[in-house]
Motif scaffolding. Structure first.
Motif, PDB file in Angstrom:
ATOM      1  N   ASN A  77       0.707  -1.193   0.027  1.00  9.15           N
ATOM      2  CA  ASN A  77       0.084  -0.141   0.111  1.00  9.15           C
ATOM      3  C   ASN A  77       0.866   1.373  -0.107  1.00  9.15           C
ATOM      4  O   ASN A  77       2.126   1.138   0.516  1.00  9.15           O
ATOM      5  CB  ASN A  77      -0.916  -0.035   1.236  1.00  9.15           C
ATOM      6  CG  ASN A  77      -2.104   0.987   1.285  1.00  9.15           C
ATOM      7  OD1 ASN A  77      -2.409   1.632  -0.011  1.00  9.15           O
ATOM      8  ND2 ASN A  77      -2.667   1.280   2.088  1.00  9.15           N
TER       9      ASN A  77
ATOM     10  N   GLU B  90       0.442   5.798   0.242  1.00  7.55           N
ATOM     11  CA  GLU B  90      -0.648   6.858   0.203  1.00  7.55           C
ATOM     12  C   GLU B  90      -0.009   8.023   0.256  1.00  7.55           C
ATOM     13  O   GLU B  90       1.116   8.222   1.078  1.00  7.55           O
ATOM     14  CB  GLU B  90      -1.565   6.938   1.358  1.00  7.55           C
ATOM     15  CG  GLU B  90      -2.888   7.536   1.127  1.00  7.55           C
ATOM     16  CD  GLU B  90      -4.054   6.980   1.893  1.00  7.55           C
ATOM     17  OE1 GLU B  90      -3.886   5.902   2.555  1.00  7.55           O
ATOM     18  OE2 GLU B  90      -4.722   8.161   2.519  1.00  7.55           O
TER      19      GLU B  90
ATOM     20  N   TYR C 123       1.688   4.307  -5.028  1.00  8.91           N
ATOM     21  CA  TYR C 123       0.670   5.158  -4.457  1.00  8.91           C
ATOM     22  C   TYR C 123      -0.769   4.942  -4.921  1.00  8.91           C
ATOM     23  O   TYR C 123      -0.900   4.800  -6.111  1.00  8.91           O
ATOM     24  CB  TYR C 123       1.096   6.670  -4.148  1.00  8.91           C
ATOM     25  CG  TYR C 123       2.407   6.758  -3.653  1.00  8.91           C
ATOM     26  CD1 TYR C 123       2.496   6.444  -2.331  1.00  8.91           C
ATOM     27  CD2 TYR C 123       3.347   7.265  -4.313  1.00  8.91           C
ATOM     28  CE1 TYR C 123       3.757   6.709  -1.539  1.00  8.91           C
ATOM     29  CE2 TYR C 123       4.685   7.634  -3.616  1.00  8.91           C
ATOM     30  CZ  TYR C 123       4.860   7.198  -2.398  1.00  8.91           C
ATOM     31  OH  TYR C 123       5.997   7.313  -1.714  1.00  8.91           O
ATOM     32  N   LYS C 124      -1.686   5.128  -3.771  1.00 13.45           N
ATOM     33  CA  LYS C 124      -2.938   4.899  -4.239  1.00 13.45           C
ATOM     34  C   LYS C 124      -3.673   5.998  -4.971  1.00 13.45           C
ATOM     35  O   LYS C 124      -2.972   7.115  -4.752  1.00 13.45           O
ATOM     36  CB  LYS C 124      -3.782   4.644  -2.734  1.00 13.45           C
ATOM     37  CG  LYS C 124      -5.204   4.239  -2.902  1.00 13.45           C
ATOM     38  CD  LYS C 124      -5.640   3.827  -1.500  1.00 13.45           C
ATOM     39  CE  LYS C 124      -5.912   5.224  -0.758  1.00 13.45           C
ATOM     40  NZ  LYS C 124      -6.577   5.078   0.549  1.00 13.45           N
ATOM     41  N   ASN C 125      -4.182   5.609  -5.972  1.00  9.55           N
ATOM     42  CA  ASN C 125      -4.748   6.841  -6.868  1.00  9.55           C
ATOM     43  C   ASN C 125      -5.798   7.643  -6.259  1.00  9.55           C
ATOM     44  O   ASN C 125      -6.680   7.161  -5.397  1.00  9.55           O
ATOM     45  CB  ASN C 125      -5.598   5.990  -7.946  1.00  9.55           C
ATOM     46  CG  ASN C 125      -5.547   7.119  -9.575  1.00  9.55           C
ATOM     47  OD1 ASN C 125      -5.621   8.354  -9.016  1.00  9.55           O
ATOM     48  ND2 ASN C 125      -5.867   6.495 -10.474  1.00  9.55           N
ATOM     49  N   SER C 126      -5.485   8.930  -5.975  1.00  6.07           N
ATOM     50  CA  SER C 126      -6.148   9.620  -4.951  1.00  6.07           C
ATOM     51  C   SER C 126      -6.037  11.171  -5.586  1.00  6.07           C
ATOM     52  O   SER C 126      -5.046  11.435  -6.147  1.00  6.07           O
ATOM     53  CB  SER C 126      -5.619   9.702  -3.618  1.00  6.07           C
ATOM     54  OG  SER C 126      -4.609  10.301  -3.581  1.00  6.07           O
TER      55      SER C 126
ATOM     56  N   GLU D 142      -9.603   5.036 -10.486  1.00 12.57           N
ATOM     57  CA  GLU D 142     -10.171   3.986  -9.793  1.00 12.57           C
ATOM     58  C   GLU D 142     -11.848   4.192 -10.230  1.00 12.57           C
ATOM     59  O   GLU D 142     -12.261   5.201 -10.195  1.00 12.57           O
ATOM     60  CB  GLU D 142     -10.088   4.175  -8.451  1.00 12.57           C
ATOM     61  CG  GLU D 142      -8.686   3.501  -8.076  1.00 12.57           C
ATOM     62  CD  GLU D 142      -8.374   3.714  -6.646  1.00 12.57           C
ATOM     63  OE1 GLU D 142      -9.259   3.981  -5.999  1.00 12.57           O
ATOM     64  OE2 GLU D 142      -7.469   2.902  -6.312  1.00 12.57           O
TER      65      GLU D 142
END
Ligand SMILES: C[S@@+](CC[C@H](N)C(=O)[O-])C[C@H]1O[C@@H](n2cnc3c(N)ncnc32)[C@H](O)[C@@H]1O
Length: 234
Positions: A139, A141, A176-179, A233
């Motif tokens: 994970n 972020e 990194y998480k798509n955000s 996402e």
């Protein structure tokens, strides 16, 4: 006690565990939060310096948590015994320092169930080291706190978890998480490097080496942005 967004994301990500170690804890905010919220039965807060350790000690006493939080003075993972901590947090330090702490205490790093790393800079170097040393990044972020962006990585040792191709390929943004924060961070980097290149191009005696370095960085972040737009996402 409220944690800042950066530490809150780390704290909230921790599921109930027996022992958590916060290396370079400084103020012991995170261990206090974890014990008060029943996320860990025991916490070990370490620091290489006596001053921060004393501050942690005072704060732990103030909250009456001496039975649950142990303060230790020591360098990196040498302050821990083998297999002592289920989760190890190393936050608020440079990526190269975190990498050195991990490589110097490699057996302890490998034996932890989970490592949560929050490099303040040089995350690319740290991520490359993790991949080369078989630490699976499960994970990642980007957290925005005021106008600053922080990178957080969750990892654990898993033999042969990466193939040769991933070792060569390194755009740390992919982990990194798509955000929205990730997109904002990448846009900020693109705008920073474009600005520096424009500025340097205006000089008569151009610093060609710096222009080339910044151009490479620009391509790096534009590549990440392209990848992001292809991996939206649902
Ligand atoms: C900027 S503070 C970060 C505090 C906290 N972890 C956070 O994220 O808010 C970094 C702390 O790491 C400690 N430190 C630096 N090198 C260390 C090492 N090799 N082992 C343990 N602690 C270290 C410093 O003394 C300092 O208190």
């Amino acid at each position: 006690m409220d944690l800042t967004p950066r530490l809150a994301v780390i704290g909230e990500s921790i599921d109930e565990c027996d022992v958590v170690a916060d290396i370079g804890s400084d103020h012991a905010y995170l261990p206090i939060y974890l014990i008060n919220n029943n996320k860990a039965k025991k916490a070990i807060a370490t620091d290489i310096n006596k001053g921060p350790a004393e501050i942690s000690m005072k704060r732990v006493k103030k909250y009456g948590l001496e039975q649950h939080i142990e303060i230790r003075i020591g360098d990196g993972l040498s302050a821990l015994k083998d297999k002592e901590a289920d989760i190890i947090v190393i936050a608020g330090m440079g990526g190269i320092l975190i990498q050195n702490i991990l490589s110097e205490g490699i057996d302890i790093a490998r034996s932890a169930g989970e490592l949560i790393l929050q490099p303040m800079r040089d995350s690319r170097i740290l991520i490359k080291w993790l991949i080369q040393n078989s630490f699976e990044i499960f994970n990642g972020e980007i957290v925005k706190e005021n106008d600053k962006f922080y990178e957080i990585i969750w990892t654990r040792y898993k033999q042969n978890c990466y193939d040769e191709k991933s070792i060569d390929m390194i755009n740390e943004m992919f982990y990194y998480k798509n955000s929205p924060a990730l997109l904002e961070y990448i846009d900020k980097k693109i705008s920073e490097y474009s600005g520096i290149i424009d500025h340097l191009e205006n000089f008569t005696h151009k610093n060609q080496k710096r222009i080339e370095e910044c151009s490479k960085e620009l391509i790096h972040y534009k590549e990440a942005k392209k990848w992001l737009s292809l991996n939206v996402e649902q």
